[in-house]
Write a protein that holds these residues in place. Structure first.
Motif, PDB file in Angstrom:
ATOM      1  N   VAL A 179       0.890  -1.748  -0.194  1.00  0.00           N
ATOM      2  CA  VAL A 179       0.105  -0.011   0.678  1.00  0.00           C
ATOM      3  C   VAL A 179       0.674   1.151   0.151  1.00  0.00           C
ATOM      4  O   VAL A 179       0.650   2.443  -0.714  1.00  0.00           O
ATOM      5  N   SER A 180       2.212   1.234   1.019  1.00  0.00           N
ATOM      6  CA  SER A 180       2.870   2.205   0.765  1.00  0.00           C
ATOM      7  C   SER A 180       3.639   2.577  -0.831  1.00  0.00           C
ATOM      8  O   SER A 180       3.650   3.648  -0.773  1.00  0.00           O
ATOM      9  N   LEU A 181       3.587   1.823  -1.033  1.00  0.00           N
ATOM     10  CA  LEU A 181       4.554   1.408  -2.065  1.00  0.00           C
ATOM     11  C   LEU A 181       4.140   1.842  -3.103  1.00  0.00           C
ATOM     12  O   LEU A 181       4.502   2.583  -4.401  1.00  0.00           O
ATOM     13  N   THR A 182       2.566   2.404  -3.236  1.00  0.00           N
ATOM     14  CA  THR A 182       1.847   2.485  -3.976  1.00  0.00           C
ATOM     15  C   THR A 182       1.397   4.091  -4.137  1.00  0.00           C
ATOM     16  O   THR A 182       0.752   5.011  -5.445  1.00  0.00           O
ATOM     17  N   GLY A 183       2.541   4.014  -3.212  1.00  0.00           N
ATOM     18  CA  GLY A 183       1.153   6.120  -2.852  1.00  0.00           C
ATOM     19  C   GLY A 183       0.622   6.022  -2.028  1.00  0.00           C
ATOM     20  O   GLY A 183      -0.657   6.872  -1.497  1.00  0.00           O
ATOM     21  N   GLY A 184      -0.066   4.896  -1.763  1.00  0.00           N
ATOM     22  CA  GLY A 184      -1.964   4.726  -0.674  1.00  0.00           C
ATOM     23  C   GLY A 184      -1.352   4.586   0.953  1.00  0.00           C
ATOM     24  O   GLY A 184       0.099   4.465   1.248  1.00  0.00           O
ATOM     25  N   THR A 185      -2.106   4.481   1.727  1.00  0.00           N
ATOM     26  CA  THR A 185      -1.785   5.414   3.135  1.00  0.00           C
ATOM     27  C   THR A 185      -2.586   3.588   3.455  1.00  0.00           C
ATOM     28  O   THR A 185      -3.983   4.010   4.093  1.00  0.00           O
TER      29      THR A 185
END
Length: 417
Positions: free
Chosen positions: A136-142
């Motif tokens: 999730v973090s890698l894709t720009g999400g939180t």
């Protein structure tokens, strides 16, 4: 010359199941030490082999598995997966609803890349399988972590989930049976999770890779069963654990619910599937045989089966250690014991498990590596046979006894007889 640095996108990405602790284990191995690796649910090193029918079918198809396949997977594998879910009550499942990947791990990353925009919030359990948080973090999400309640058998806290939903929340991740806790959620809990998704217009991402590894009276409930026609549900599963072929990398995601509302997302998922060409073709030929053949997993999860006996032994022995408590695992291949902070005042649980590794040559994973909220747990893989596991937990008990003396808390608990 300027330094070559990692991408800023990796700033908040961790995967501590393989990280500094494993690097220390590898250093010790290079020095000649024998390390018992109880950090990863890798079945093969512990004597679990693939069913012979799977090996035979893969060998039979090797001669025409040399080229790329359809990027979504070979037809026979996708058909087998679709028919499997049809047999589980999801009668509307079609071949077009299935994507085959190089294990569930690849598909998690692909799905999140296709789904998440910068700033999107995804609800992820705490503790979790850390790939979910990292991806999730890698894709720009939180990633927003909702609590699972240890005092309630590690079931998700539905009220905590509700309190963490915002206008930016787009999906909820459900890991059932759960890694790392061994919890298997009841029908009411799974219904409750899906109902939250329904009320708040969330996509359900159901990680069900351990669905066949159940103990005693535990029953697995597919989230998709309760999602119906009005909640988009992505169900992830595969062969790695139940069929003991972790290295083959054969997994799938099945899409159910209002697919007509998700056409744009599915177009993006297909684009990403096309970009990686296809999943490992030889392993795809194992899927039909695995799902349609004799289910040897049942021999391992019954009262005399290795998975069951080893899990129960670990649970019993851990609870016998002063200051350690462990919820009984009802599925998966793990236990997630708690170390009473008054007896084991641990500030940094990564340092704690490195100390254990150096002293006793036992490799486990610290609880905060699974995004747990405090440094008071660790995950133990229950794959070694009972003799090895008994020896390993005995070494852990000896280490903890020494820890209590060094911490000055030995007088808080009775010593082992």
């Amino acid at each position: 010359m300027r330094a070559i640095r990692q991408s800023n996108k990796l700033q908040n990405v961790r995967y501590d199941v393989r990280g500094p602790i494993l690097e220390e284990a590898q250093r010790l191995e290079a020095e000649g030490h024998k390390i018992l690796k109880l950090n990863i649910g890798n079945t093969a090193p512990f004597g679990f082999e693939a069913p012979e029918a799977i090996l035979a079918d893969m060998k039979h198809h090797l001669h025409h598995a040399q080229g790329y396949s359809d990027s979504r997977g070979i037809y026979s594998a996708r058909t087998a997966v679709a028919q499997y879910y049809q047999s589980r009550g999801l009668k509307d499942t079609q071949v077009e609803d299935v994507y085959i990947g190089n294990g569930v791990s690849e598909l998690i990353t692909m799905v999140l890349q296709a789904f998440v925009d910068d700033g999107n919030e995804i609800l992820v359990p705490a503790p979790d399988y850390p790939l979910w948080t990292g991806a999730v973090s890698l894709t720009g999400g939180t990633p927003v972590h909702y609590l699972c309640d240890e005092e309630n058998g590690w079931n998700p806290d539905l009220a905590d989930i509700e309190s963490k939903i915002t206008e930016n929340t787009h999906a909820i991740v459900i890991i059932n049976p759960n890694n790392p806790t061994g919890a298997v959620y009841s029908e009411d809990v799974v219904r409750g999770l899906v109902d939250i998704a329904r009320r708040h217009d969330l996509v359900v991402m159901a990680d069900e890779i351990y669905e066949k590894i159940l103990f005693e009276d535990a029953v697995h409930h597919h989230a998709a069963t309760f999602a119906g026609d009005d909640v988009l549900c992505l169900t992830f599963s595969g062969l790695s654990k139940a069929y003991r072929v972790c290295g083959y990398r054969a997994g799938w995601v099945m899409i159910s619910g209002p697919k007509h509302l998700a056409e744009d997302f599915l177009e993006g998922l297909t684009l990403l599937a096309n970009m990686r060409m296809c999943a490992n073709v030889p392993a795809q030929h194992a899927i039909q045989t695995a799902l349609g053949g004799y289910q040897s997993i049942n021999e391992l999860i019954g009262p005399d089966g290795r998975f069951y006996e080893q899990s129960m032994l670990a649970w019993r022995m851990l609870n016998e250690i002063p200051g350690v408590s462990c919820v009984k695992p009802m599925g998966s291949l793990y236990t997630f014991p708690r170390l009473d902070p008054e007896i084991y005042p641990i500030d940094n649980d990564q340092d704690f498990v490195i100390d254990l590794l150096r002293a006793k040559k036992i490799l486990v994973t610290h609880g905060t590596g699974f995004n747990w909220v405090a440094p008071d747990h660790f995950r133990l893989v229950t794959l070694p046979d009972v003799d090895v596991l008994e020896e390993a937990i005995g070494r852990i008990a000896d280490f903890l006894e020494d820890y209590r003396h060094r911490a000055g808390t030995a007088d808080l608990v009775p010593e082992r007889a």
